[in-house]
Design an enzyme around this catalytic site. Sequence first.
Site, PDB file in Angstrom:
ATOM      1  N   GLU A  94       0.826  -1.171  -0.179  1.00  0.00           N
ATOM      2  CA  GLU A  94       0.019   0.085   0.024  1.00  0.00           C
ATOM      3  C   GLU A  94       0.774   1.368   0.069  1.00  0.00           C
ATOM      4  OE1 GLU A  94      -2.578   1.494  -0.661  1.00  0.00           O
ATOM      5  OE2 GLU A  94      -4.217   0.824   0.592  1.00  0.00           O
TER       6      GLU A  94
ATOM      7  N   ILE B 271      -0.211   4.128   1.452  1.00  0.00           N
ATOM      8  CA  ILE B 271      -0.525   4.998   2.484  1.00  0.00           C
ATOM      9  C   ILE B 271      -1.614   4.300   3.530  1.00  0.00           C
ATOM     10  CG2 ILE B 271      -2.252   6.629   1.325  1.00  0.00           C
ATOM     11  CD1 ILE B 271      -1.155   8.750   3.080  1.00  0.00           C
ATOM     12  N   VAL B 272      -1.338   4.233   4.755  1.00  0.00           N
ATOM     13  CA  VAL B 272      -2.406   4.187   5.669  1.00  0.00           C
ATOM     14  C   VAL B 272      -2.927   5.534   6.503  1.00  0.00           C
ATOM     15  CG1 VAL B 272      -3.018   3.195   8.041  1.00  0.00           C
ATOM     16  CG2 VAL B 272      -1.774   1.574   6.467  1.00  0.00           C
ATOM     17  N   ASP B 273      -4.218   5.787   6.015  1.00  0.00           N
ATOM     18  CA  ASP B 273      -4.751   7.187   6.667  1.00  0.00           C
ATOM     19  C   ASP B 273      -5.607   6.715   7.758  1.00  0.00           C
ATOM     20  OD1 ASP B 273      -5.835   9.545   7.054  1.00  0.00           O
ATOM     21  OD2 ASP B 273      -5.861  10.099   4.931  1.00  0.00           O
ATOM     22  N   SER B 274      -6.704   6.445   7.227  1.00  0.00           N
ATOM     23  CA  SER B 274      -7.704   5.972   8.343  1.00  0.00           C
ATOM     24  C   SER B 274      -7.468   4.534   8.845  1.00  0.00           C
ATOM     25  CB  SER B 274      -9.111   6.110   7.779  1.00  0.00           C
ATOM     26  OG  SER B 274      -9.623   5.498   7.096  1.00  0.00           O
ATOM     27  N   GLY B 275      -6.989   3.731   8.045  1.00  0.00           N
ATOM     28  CA  GLY B 275      -6.824   2.288   8.103  1.00  0.00           C
ATOM     29  C   GLY B 275      -7.932   1.374   7.599  1.00  0.00           C
TER      30      GLY B 275
ATOM     31  N   THR C  33      -8.991   1.109   4.474  1.00  0.00           N
ATOM     32  CA  THR C  33      -8.786   0.223   3.163  1.00  0.00           C
ATOM     33  C   THR C  33      -7.857  -1.026   3.583  1.00  0.00           C
ATOM     34  OG1 THR C  33      -8.685   2.186   2.005  1.00  0.00           O
ATOM     35  CG2 THR C  33      -7.752   0.376   0.901  1.00  0.00           C
TER      36      THR C  33
ATOM     37  N   LYS D  86       0.131   7.903   8.447  1.00  0.00           N
ATOM     38  CA  LYS D  86       0.128   9.034   9.091  1.00  0.00           C
ATOM     39  C   LYS D  86      -0.156   8.901  10.546  1.00  0.00           C
ATOM     40  CE  LYS D  86      -2.420  11.592   5.492  1.00  0.00           C
ATOM     41  NZ  LYS D  86      -3.753  12.427   5.280  1.00  0.00           N
TER      42      LYS D  86
ATOM     43  N   ASP E 152      -2.414  10.846  -4.697  1.00  0.00           N
ATOM     44  CA  ASP E 152      -2.871  11.842  -5.789  1.00  0.00           C
ATOM     45  C   ASP E 152      -3.695  12.992  -4.842  1.00  0.00           C
ATOM     46  OD1 ASP E 152      -5.152  10.117  -5.322  1.00  0.00           O
ATOM     47  OD2 ASP E 152      -6.307  11.236  -6.719  1.00  0.00           O
TER      48      ASP E 152
HETATM   49  C1  PRP Z   1      -5.841   5.846  -0.797  1.00  0.00           C
HETATM   50  C2  PRP Z   1      -4.348   5.203  -0.668  1.00  0.00           C
HETATM   51  C3  PRP Z   1      -5.216   4.002   0.276  1.00  0.00           C
HETATM   52  C4  PRP Z   1      -6.127   4.521   0.832  1.00  0.00           C
HETATM   53  C5  PRP Z   1      -5.663   4.786   2.340  1.00  0.00           C
HETATM   54  O1  PRP Z   1      -6.572   5.353  -1.918  1.00  0.00           O
HETATM   55  O2  PRP Z   1      -4.149   4.692  -1.932  1.00  0.00           O
HETATM   56  O3  PRP Z   1      -5.415   2.746  -0.383  1.00  0.00           O
HETATM   57  O4  PRP Z   1      -6.493   5.718   0.454  1.00  0.00           O
HETATM   58  O5  PRP Z   1      -6.914   5.376   3.016  1.00  0.00           O
HETATM   59  P1  PRP Z   1      -7.642   4.831   4.448  1.00  0.00           P
HETATM   60  O6  PRP Z   1      -6.547   4.087   5.333  1.00  0.00           O
HETATM   61  O7  PRP Z   1      -8.371   6.090   4.870  1.00  0.00           O
HETATM   62  O8  PRP Z   1      -8.438   3.806   3.939  1.00  0.00           O
HETATM   63  P2  PRP Z   1      -7.816   6.157  -2.609  1.00  0.00           P
HETATM   64  O9  PRP Z   1      -8.948   5.641  -2.104  1.00  0.00           O
HETATM   65  O10 PRP Z   1      -7.607   7.712  -2.685  1.00  0.00           O
HETATM   66  O11 PRP Z   1      -7.695   5.495  -4.013  1.00  0.00           O
HETATM   67  P3  PRP Z   1      -6.491   5.498  -5.049  1.00  0.00           P
HETATM   68  O12 PRP Z   1      -5.442   4.803  -4.761  1.00  0.00           O
HETATM   69  O13 PRP Z   1      -7.081   5.236  -6.419  1.00  0.00           O
HETATM   70  O14 PRP Z   1      -6.044   7.206  -5.146  1.00  0.00           O
END
Ligand code: PRP
Length: 182
Positions: A103, A105-109, A111, A135, A162
């Site tokens: 992956e 990024i891990v943001d909220s986690g 995904t 993050k 992006d």
């Molecule tokens: C982004 C990133 C991760 C996800 C992380 O994907 O690529 O898959 O967000 O965020 P989370 O931890 O809050 O779930 P995005 O939904 O923007 O799609 P993309 O990869 O197609 O840009």
Amino acid sequence: MTLTSLPPQLSRILISEEAIQQRVRELAQQISNDYASVERLYLVGVLRGAFIFLADLARHLTIPHVVDFIAVSSYGKSAASGAVRLLMDLREPVENQHVLLVEDIVDSGQTLDYLLHTLHGRRPASLHTCVLVQKKRDSLPVPVNYLGFEIPDVWVVGYGLDYADTFRTLPYIAELKPEVYQ
Ligand code: PRP
């Protein structure tokens, strides 16, 4: 890269191209060591954001591996936990495979949490995660086995990440000015 060449929507470079490339080589070495005894490693890139990281990471691995992709979409960053849907599934079944989820990024986690639950149900031989940036914020407690960098809780773009489908192919990771997305 000088500040003057930054696109005007970006405030600063958080992680330089050189730092990313160095860390990617280190992660690939660590992964190659850890999986040295497996027949092959099944890499799963999460589209779209992870495609650049996966491409660089995979080319530094010194162990047998295959590359597959999965695509998911969240219903918005403010959506409730679990609001993730599968857009495109893996090409192959992963039962008895050693799977490494890659992956950007891990943001909220959300995904990674969704993907771990989904893939765990397919009974892989092992299931681990490699994430370039995480993050520093409250997020779901997802296991990150290989982490590139911890970053502040700001909107970042570049190296796969992006904003409205732009800045994804910048070679560095930079902070987006808040006025651009607020
Ligand atoms: C982004 C990133 C991760 C996800 C992380 O994907 O690529 O898959 O967000 O965020 P989370 O931890 O809050 O779930 P995005 O939904 O923007 O799609 P993309 O990869 O197609 O840009």
